[in-house]
Design a protein around this motif. Structure first.
Motif, PDB file in Angstrom:
ATOM      1  N   UNK A  43      48.989  40.604 -98.462  1.00 20.98           N
ATOM      2  CA  UNK A  43      50.123  41.140 -98.950  1.00 20.98           C
ATOM      3  C   UNK A  43      51.129  39.944 -99.785  1.00 20.98           C
ATOM      4  N   UNK A  44      51.476  40.381-100.873  1.00 18.64           N
ATOM      5  CA  UNK A  44      52.439  39.313-101.534  1.00 18.64           C
ATOM      6  C   UNK A  44      53.512  38.978-100.775  1.00 18.64           C
ATOM      7  N   UNK A  45      54.163  39.739-100.066  1.00 18.37           N
ATOM      8  CA  UNK A  45      55.182  39.597 -99.194  1.00 18.37           C
ATOM      9  C   UNK A  45      54.954  39.827 -97.667  1.00 18.37           C
ATOM     10  N   UNK A  46      54.683  39.087 -97.037  1.00 18.58           N
ATOM     11  CA  UNK A  46      54.073  39.236 -95.589  1.00 18.58           C
ATOM     12  C   UNK A  46      55.171  39.935 -94.501  1.00 18.58           C
ATOM     13  N   UNK A  47      56.389  39.877 -95.180  1.00 19.57           N
ATOM     14  CA  UNK A  47      57.349  40.652 -94.141  1.00 19.57           C
ATOM     15  C   UNK A  47      57.167  42.186 -94.242  1.00 19.57           C
ATOM     16  N   UNK A  48      56.455  42.728 -95.360  1.00 12.27           N
ATOM     17  CA  UNK A  48      56.198  43.983 -95.204  1.00 12.27           C
ATOM     18  C   UNK A  48      55.125  44.628 -94.598  1.00 12.27           C
ATOM     19  N   UNK A  49      54.228  43.545 -93.961  1.00 11.85           N
ATOM     20  CA  UNK A  49      53.169  43.783 -93.228  1.00 11.85           C
ATOM     21  C   UNK A  49      53.567  44.308 -91.687  1.00 11.85           C
ATOM     22  N   UNK A  50      53.096  45.301 -91.210  1.00 15.39           N
ATOM     23  CA  UNK A  50      53.425  45.759 -89.773  1.00 15.39           C
ATOM     24  C   UNK A  50      52.622  44.704 -89.151  1.00 15.39           C
ATOM     25  N   UNK A  51      53.687  44.181 -87.852  1.00 10.61           N
ATOM     26  CA  UNK A  51      53.224  43.089 -86.954  1.00 10.61           C
ATOM     27  C   UNK A  51      51.769  43.573 -86.071  1.00 10.61           C
ATOM     28  N   UNK A  52      51.604  45.091 -85.897  1.00 14.89           N
ATOM     29  CA  UNK A  52      50.709  45.547 -85.169  1.00 14.89           C
ATOM     30  C   UNK A  52      49.168  45.427 -86.001  1.00 14.89           C
ATOM     31  N   UNK A  53      49.386  45.653 -87.264  1.00 17.10           N
ATOM     32  CA  UNK A  53      48.292  45.244 -88.199  1.00 17.10           C
ATOM     33  C   UNK A  53      47.882  44.027 -88.378  1.00 17.10           C
ATOM     34  N   UNK A  54      48.725  42.954 -88.189  1.00 19.16           N
ATOM     35  CA  UNK A  54      48.344  41.497 -88.201  1.00 19.16           C
ATOM     36  C   UNK A  54      47.881  41.082 -87.002  1.00 19.16           C
ATOM     37  N   UNK A  55      48.183  41.735 -85.806  1.00 21.22           N
ATOM     38  CA  UNK A  55      47.455  41.392 -84.560  1.00 21.22           C
ATOM     39  C   UNK A  55      46.208  42.035 -84.504  1.00 21.22           C
TER      40      UNK A  55
END
Length: 124
Positions: free
Chosen positions: A92-104
């Motif tokens: 993502x260009x802006x990680x704040x747009x990434x859902x934390x569930x996807x990150x985990x």
């Protein structure tokens, strides 16, 4: 045992590392704070801090984190999608747009797989 809390838009899930491996996960509605408190106390073994990921409204997150801190007597570690976590780089260009569930989910996949991968997640 560290409590692992995943709080979605409408429901929460609480487990521990051993509970996760054995399928012991307690779930409830975000409005059910008594159930949330009871589940945390049932799974808690000692005074370990809780790890919490949440996409719920800030007020819901704050309330639940406060309950966890009162139970564990430790600060709750809130995992954010902008956190740097081991072995993963989000595209993502802006990680704040990434859902934390996807990150985990990416952290979990990276723990067992060194090849490239794609996480597909469909929430409510």
């Amino acid at each position: 045992m560290t409590l692992l809390v995943d709080q979605g838009n409408s429901r929460w899930k609480i487990t521990t590392r051993t509970g996760l491996a054995s399928g012991q996960v307690i779930t409830g509605d975000n409005a059910d704070l008594d159930g949330f408190r009871h589940a945390a106390m049932e799974l808690l073994d000692g005074r370990e801090p809780a790890l919490m990921s949440s996409v719920a409204a800030d007020t819901v997150q704050d309330t639940c984190a406060g309950l966890l801190e009162a139970i564990t007597e430790r600060p709750t570690r809130r995992i954010q999608s902008t956190d740097t976590l081991p072995g993963v780089v989000a595209g993502y260009r802006d990680n704040s747009l990434l859902g934390v569930d996807r990150l985990l989910a990416m952290v979990a996949v990276r723990a067992v797989c060194r090849d490239g991968f794609c996480v597909v997640d469909a929430g409510t």
